[in-house]
Write a protein that holds these residues in place. Structure first.
Motif, PDB file in Angstrom:
ATOM      1  N   CYS A 195      28.721  -8.441  56.625  1.00  0.00           N
ATOM      2  CA  CYS A 195      29.369  -7.203  56.184  1.00  0.00           C
ATOM      3  C   CYS A 195      28.306  -6.127  56.049  1.00  0.00           C
ATOM      4  O   CYS A 195      27.294  -6.327  55.357  1.00  0.00           O
ATOM      5  N   ILE A 196      28.512  -5.006  56.726  1.00  0.00           N
ATOM      6  CA  ILE A 196      27.573  -3.893  56.672  1.00  0.00           C
ATOM      7  C   ILE A 196      28.349  -2.600  56.436  1.00  0.00           C
ATOM      8  O   ILE A 196      29.581  -2.554  56.591  1.00  0.00           O
ATOM      9  N   ALA A 197      27.611  -1.557  56.062  1.00  0.00           N
ATOM     10  CA  ALA A 197      28.234  -0.243  55.896  1.00  0.00           C
ATOM     11  C   ALA A 197      28.617   0.309  57.260  1.00  0.00           C
ATOM     12  O   ALA A 197      27.874   0.180  58.232  1.00  0.00           O
ATOM     13  N   ASN A 198      29.776   0.937  57.323  1.00  0.00           N
ATOM     14  CA  ASN A 198      30.260   1.526  58.574  1.00  0.00           C
ATOM     15  C   ASN A 198      29.730   2.942  58.729  1.00  0.00           C
ATOM     16  O   ASN A 198      30.480   3.899  58.922  1.00  0.00           O
ATOM     17  N   SER A 199      28.410   3.077  58.630  1.00  0.00           N
ATOM     18  CA  SER A 199      27.791   4.404  58.695  1.00  0.00           C
ATOM     19  C   SER A 199      26.343   4.251  59.104  1.00  0.00           C
ATOM     20  O   SER A 199      25.590   3.500  58.483  1.00  0.00           O
ATOM     21  N   CYS A 200      25.945   4.950  60.157  1.00  0.00           N
ATOM     22  CA  CYS A 200      24.550   4.933  60.600  1.00  0.00           C
ATOM     23  C   CYS A 200      23.683   5.628  59.551  1.00  0.00           C
ATOM     24  O   CYS A 200      24.066   6.667  58.991  1.00  0.00           O
ATOM     25  N   SER A 201      22.512   5.060  59.286  1.00  0.00           N
ATOM     26  CA  SER A 201      21.623   5.633  58.265  1.00  0.00           C
ATOM     27  C   SER A 201      20.937   6.900  58.737  1.00  0.00           C
ATOM     28  O   SER A 201      20.229   7.544  57.963  1.00  0.00           O
ATOM     29  N   HIS A 202      21.154   7.288  59.986  1.00  0.00           N
ATOM     30  CA  HIS A 202      20.514   8.501  60.500  1.00  0.00           C
ATOM     31  C   HIS A 202      21.356   9.742  60.185  1.00  0.00           C
ATOM     32  O   HIS A 202      20.979  10.573  59.365  1.00  0.00           O
ATOM     33  N   GLY A 245      20.171  -5.584  57.976  1.00  0.00           N
ATOM     34  CA  GLY A 245      20.362  -4.142  57.936  1.00  0.00           C
ATOM     35  C   GLY A 245      19.189  -3.363  58.489  1.00  0.00           C
ATOM     36  O   GLY A 245      19.265  -2.138  58.617  1.00  0.00           O
ATOM     37  N   GLU A 246      18.082  -4.055  58.835  1.00  0.00           N
ATOM     38  CA  GLU A 246      16.887  -3.380  59.325  1.00  0.00           C
ATOM     39  C   GLU A 246      17.084  -2.898  60.764  1.00  0.00           C
ATOM     40  O   GLU A 246      17.907  -3.419  61.514  1.00  0.00           O
ATOM     41  N   VAL A 247      16.297  -1.883  61.135  1.00  0.00           N
ATOM     42  CA  VAL A 247      16.335  -1.349  62.497  1.00  0.00           C
ATOM     43  C   VAL A 247      15.663  -2.341  63.437  1.00  0.00           C
ATOM     44  O   VAL A 247      14.547  -2.801  63.181  1.00  0.00           O
ATOM     45  N   ASN A 248      16.321  -2.670  64.519  1.00  0.00           N
ATOM     46  CA  ASN A 248      15.776  -3.563  65.542  1.00  0.00           C
ATOM     47  C   ASN A 248      15.430  -2.726  66.768  1.00  0.00           C
ATOM     48  O   ASN A 248      16.296  -2.271  67.490  1.00  0.00           O
ATOM     49  N   GLY A 249      14.139  -2.513  66.976  1.00  0.00           N
ATOM     50  CA  GLY A 249      13.723  -1.718  68.125  1.00  0.00           C
ATOM     51  C   GLY A 249      13.438  -0.278  67.749  1.00  0.00           C
ATOM     52  O   GLY A 249      13.231   0.063  66.580  1.00  0.00           O
ATOM     53  N   PRO A 250      13.467   0.621  68.716  1.00  0.00           N
ATOM     54  CA  PRO A 250      13.106   2.027  68.469  1.00  0.00           C
ATOM     55  C   PRO A 250      14.159   2.753  67.647  1.00  0.00           C
ATOM     56  O   PRO A 250      15.327   2.383  67.620  1.00  0.00           O
ATOM     57  N   LYS A 266      15.175  12.601  60.148  1.00  0.00           N
ATOM     58  CA  LYS A 266      15.268  11.684  59.021  1.00  0.00           C
ATOM     59  C   LYS A 266      14.443  10.449  59.323  1.00  0.00           C
ATOM     60  O   LYS A 266      14.434   9.959  60.456  1.00  0.00           O
ATOM     61  N   GLN A 267      13.753   9.937  58.327  1.00  0.00           N
ATOM     62  CA  GLN A 267      12.904   8.774  58.526  1.00  0.00           C
ATOM     63  C   GLN A 267      13.741   7.529  58.800  1.00  0.00           C
ATOM     64  O   GLN A 267      14.930   7.469  58.491  1.00  0.00           O
ATOM     65  N   LYS A 268      13.078   6.527  59.394  1.00  0.00           N
ATOM     66  CA  LYS A 268      13.758   5.283  59.724  1.00  0.00           C
ATOM     67  C   LYS A 268      14.215   4.585  58.448  1.00  0.00           C
ATOM     68  O   LYS A 268      13.422   4.294  57.568  1.00  0.00           O
ATOM     69  N   LEU A 269      15.526   4.321  58.363  1.00  0.00           N
ATOM     70  CA  LEU A 269      16.097   3.670  57.189  1.00  0.00           C
ATOM     71  C   LEU A 269      17.040   2.558  57.626  1.00  0.00           C
ATOM     72  O   LEU A 269      17.721   2.679  58.643  1.00  0.00           O
ATOM     73  N   PRO A 270      17.109   1.461  56.870  1.00  0.00           N
ATOM     74  CA  PRO A 270      18.085   0.412  57.187  1.00  0.00           C
ATOM     75  C   PRO A 270      19.475   0.821  56.718  1.00  0.00           C
ATOM     76  O   PRO A 270      19.647   1.791  55.975  1.00  0.00           O
ATOM     77  N   ILE A 271      20.468   0.078  57.147  1.00  0.00           N
ATOM     78  CA  ILE A 271      21.828   0.287  56.657  1.00  0.00           C
ATOM     79  C   ILE A 271      22.108  -0.717  55.543  1.00  0.00           C
ATOM     80  O   ILE A 271      21.449  -1.755  55.445  1.00  0.00           O
ATOM     81  N   ALA A 272      23.074  -0.402  54.706  1.00  0.00           N
ATOM     82  CA  ALA A 272      23.410  -1.274  53.582  1.00  0.00           C
ATOM     83  C   ALA A 272      24.153  -2.517  54.091  1.00  0.00           C
ATOM     84  O   ALA A 272      24.992  -2.437  54.981  1.00  0.00           O
ATOM     85  N   THR A 273      23.792  -3.660  53.526  1.00  0.00           N
ATOM     86  CA  THR A 273      24.508  -4.910  53.806  1.00  0.00           C
ATOM     87  C   THR A 273      25.134  -5.416  52.512  1.00  0.00           C
ATOM     88  O   THR A 273      24.643  -5.111  51.422  1.00  0.00           O
ATOM     89  N   PHE A 274      26.179  -6.191  52.648  1.00  0.00           N
ATOM     90  CA  PHE A 274      26.933  -6.648  51.490  1.00  0.00           C
ATOM     91  C   PHE A 274      27.160  -8.157  51.576  1.00  0.00           C
ATOM     92  O   PHE A 274      27.339  -8.713  52.666  1.00  0.00           O
ATOM     93  N   ASP A 275      27.162  -8.793  50.403  1.00  0.00           N
ATOM     94  CA  ASP A 275      27.481 -10.215  50.340  1.00  0.00           C
ATOM     95  C   ASP A 275      28.937 -10.418  50.728  1.00  0.00           C
ATOM     96  O   ASP A 275      29.806  -9.606  50.408  1.00  0.00           O
ATOM     97  N   ILE A 276      29.201 -11.514  51.409  1.00  0.00           N
ATOM     98  CA  ILE A 276      30.554 -11.790  51.888  1.00  0.00           C
ATOM     99  C   ILE A 276      30.810 -13.285  51.785  1.00  0.00           C
ATOM    100  O   ILE A 276      29.880 -14.089  51.906  1.00  0.00           O
ATOM    101  N   ARG A 277      32.054 -13.648  51.534  1.00  0.00           N
ATOM    102  CA  ARG A 277      32.387 -15.055  51.408  1.00  0.00           C
ATOM    103  C   ARG A 277      33.824 -15.281  51.857  1.00  0.00           C
ATOM    104  O   ARG A 277      34.628 -14.340  51.930  1.00  0.00           O
TER     105      ARG A 277
END
Length: 293
Positions: A195-202, A245-250, A266-277
């Motif tokens: 589960c991740i946020a539906n929004s690019c961190s850029h 949630g980390e950036v993979n690649g450029p 904007k500087q390189k930022l990861p996206i939010a991830t969420f615990d899921i079950r």
């Protein structure tokens, strides 16, 4: 005498011609009726064959649909069985970690004001430091917030995101949980859900219109191919690991040159991830709610 005999013969010929003409007409009428009956029978048989063919096609489509539904259901069951095997229980957590299913004590309802989102490592974003100098209003706000935090504080809630039957392996499903736009993602063959946020961190572009891909990674991974599942931003083609949630690649590689310039906004930022079950027939997401003044 000869004249009367000749007239009689003429009359006989006329009668004979009429009889022959009538016979021909009757024969033609019978032939046309026979052809019409044959045509009616042929049309009836064709229509009957068409109806039977249509019924067979409908039955074939129905059987194919039922078979596809069974295959889809079996595929879903195999995927969630693999998830359960990986977790050792009926509950799973993102990032390859699995959490035991327990009922939360004194759960609170989803609050409309969600001021902070925590990532899976439970690190909150620190608020910006205030300028030096005494401000009585901000001091009172801090006092009230500290008192409220000691009583209510921030609580983690497991909220139902969607039923299990709504997602298949390799599928990305956008959901809204507690007022947050999220993506629930099922891996294609590893038996994991994320589960991740539906929004690019850029620039905040919705990731649901992007692509779900396997990409090479330098980070340690359990996969045998050295790859990880990533969501690729549709705007600037930045790939985010759905596990960390980390950036993979450029960062912002597309379009060439312009993308790099846009990346400097904007500087390189990861996206939010969420615990899921997985709990019963539903998939739940863990949301951190914190009320501040």
């Amino acid at each position: 005498m000869d004249r009367s005999l000749k007239s009689v013969e003429n009359k006989i010929d006329e009668i004979r011609n009429k009889i022959e003409s009538r016979r021909r007409d009757e024969a033609e009428t019978k032939e046309s009726q026979r052809k019409l009956k044959e045509k009616v029978v042929i049309d009836r048989e064709k229509k009957k064959q068409q109806i039977l063919e249509k019924r067979r096609n409908n039955m074939d489509r129905k059987r194919k649909k039922e078979k596809d539904q069974r295959n889809s259901y079996e595929k879903q069951m195999n995927f969630f069985q693999k998830v359960a095997i990986n977790s050792g229980s009926n509950d799973t957590k993102v990032n390859g970690e699995f959490k035991e299913e327990t009922d939360d004590k004194n759960p609170i309802q989803s609050t409309p004001i969600i001021s902070k989102l925590i990532r899976s490592n439970n690190e909150t974003v620190k608020p910006p430091k205030e300028k030096s100098g005494f401000n009585p209003v901000s001091g009172a706000q801090r006092l009230i917030s500290s008192v409220w935090g000691s009583t209510a504080g921030s609580r983690n809630q497991w909220i139902v995101a969607l039923p299990k039957r709504r997602i298949d392996p390799g599928e990305v499903v956008p959901v809204n949980v507690g007022g947050l736009d999220l993506l629930v993602i099922a891996s294609r063959d590893e038996g994991k859900i994320y589960c991740i946020a539906n929004s690019c961190s850029h620039l905040g572009t919705p990731l649901e219109t992007g692509t779900f891909e396997r990409r090479k990674t330098d980070r340690p991974t359990d996969s045998t191919d050295g790859c990880e599942d990533c969501m690729v931003c549709p705007l600037h083609q930045t790939a985010f690991s759905v596990e960390t949630g980390e950036v993979n690649g450029p960062w912002c590689p597309h379009p060439p040159v312009i993308g790099n310039i846009m990346g400097m906004v904007k500087q390189k930022l990861p996206i939010a991830t969420f615990d899921i079950r997985i709990r019963g027939k539903n998939i739940e997401v863990k949301i951190n709610s914190r009320v501040t003044f």
